[in-house]
Design a protein around this motif. Structure first.
Motif, PDB file in Angstrom:
ATOM      1  N   SER A  81      96.820 -85.172 -65.759  1.00  0.00           N
ATOM      2  CA  SER A  81      95.607 -85.219 -64.946  1.00  0.00           C
ATOM      3  C   SER A  81      94.358 -85.014 -65.798  1.00  0.00           C
ATOM      4  N   ARG A  82      94.415 -84.064 -66.719  1.00  0.00           N
ATOM      5  CA  ARG A  82      93.264 -83.823 -67.606  1.00  0.00           C
ATOM      6  C   ARG A  82      93.003 -85.032 -68.494  1.00  0.00           C
ATOM      7  N   ALA A 104      91.311 -87.635 -66.463  1.00  0.00           N
ATOM      8  CA  ALA A 104      89.915 -87.266 -66.219  1.00  0.00           C
ATOM      9  C   ALA A 104      89.045 -87.545 -67.441  1.00  0.00           C
ATOM     10  N   ARG A 133      84.563 -91.287 -57.754  1.00  0.00           N
ATOM     11  CA  ARG A 133      84.332 -89.835 -57.775  1.00  0.00           C
ATOM     12  C   ARG A 133      83.121 -89.461 -56.925  1.00  0.00           C
ATOM     13  N   GLU A 144      96.088 -82.941 -57.638  1.00  0.00           N
ATOM     14  CA  GLU A 144      95.280 -82.087 -58.524  1.00  0.00           C
ATOM     15  C   GLU A 144      93.891 -82.673 -58.729  1.00  0.00           C
ATOM     16  N   ARG A 145      93.810 -83.973 -58.978  1.00  0.00           N
ATOM     17  CA  ARG A 145      92.492 -84.600 -59.172  1.00  0.00           C
ATOM     18  C   ARG A 145      91.655 -84.514 -57.905  1.00  0.00           C
ATOM     19  N   HIS A 151      90.487 -80.973 -57.390  1.00  0.00           N
ATOM     20  CA  HIS A 151      89.402 -80.671 -58.324  1.00  0.00           C
ATOM     21  C   HIS A 151      88.061 -81.204 -57.801  1.00  0.00           C
TER      22      HIS A 151
END
Length: 170
Positions: A31-32, A35, A44, A101-102, A105
């Motif tokens: 995920s990181r 991103a 986004r 998760e994204r 966030h």
């Protein structure tokens, strides 16, 4: 009957959280990376512009779509298609966790405005903290670090051996 089902329910919940925790350890770096490397500025911005309840609906989509694959994967394994079942389970679980998760966030602040979500997230955080405090978790983390260190050592040794081989050929 209730006394028998209660411990079984707790055990199943603990197993579920443990499996999700293991997959989350893999999903977070993915995920990181996404991103950092994938730009979806307009998407986004749209997600961040949503009010709390539409954010919750969007947050729920990956779970609603991908969670039913677990029983399908179990069926595949039970019918002898172990590789297909494992691939379906692992792939969909990782995809679900990365998407969740994204989305979390991007929408966390809005989701926390929903009292029921904030309460459930608080309980999830408590269970996760309890899990991380267990001896079993510490042992698994230590084994994980040892395995990671060994892989790094083996990789360095392999690269070092390869560079010696290339240098000796020149």
């Amino acid at each position: 009957m209730k006394q028998i089902l209660k411990p079984v329910t707790y055990i199943l919940a603990a197993i579920y959280f443990l499996v999700d925790a293991v997959f989350m350890a893999v999903a977070m770096p993915i995920s990181r990376w996404i991103a950092r490397h994938v730009e979806f500025k307009r998407l986004r911005a749209w997600i961040r512009s949503l009010p709390p309840y539409p954010s919750l609906a969007l947050f729920s989509v990956p779970v609603i779509i991908l969670e039913p694959i677990k029983p399908v994967a179990a069926y595949l394994v039970a019918t002898g298609q172990v590789v297909s079942g494992a691939a379906a389970f692992i792939g969909c679980e990782l995809l679900k966790l990365v998407l969740v998760e994204r989305l979390f966030h991007l929408t966390r602040d809005k989701l926390m405005r929903i009292p029921a979500f904030a309460w459930a997230y608080g309980k999830f955080t408590e269970v996760r903290a309890w899990l991380h405090a267990t001896e079993a978790w510490r042992v698994v983390r230590a084994l994980s670090r040892t395995a990671k260190d060994y892989v790094a050592w083996a990789r360095a040794r392999l690269v070092g051996g390869f560079s010696k081989l290339v240098t000796s050929r020149d």
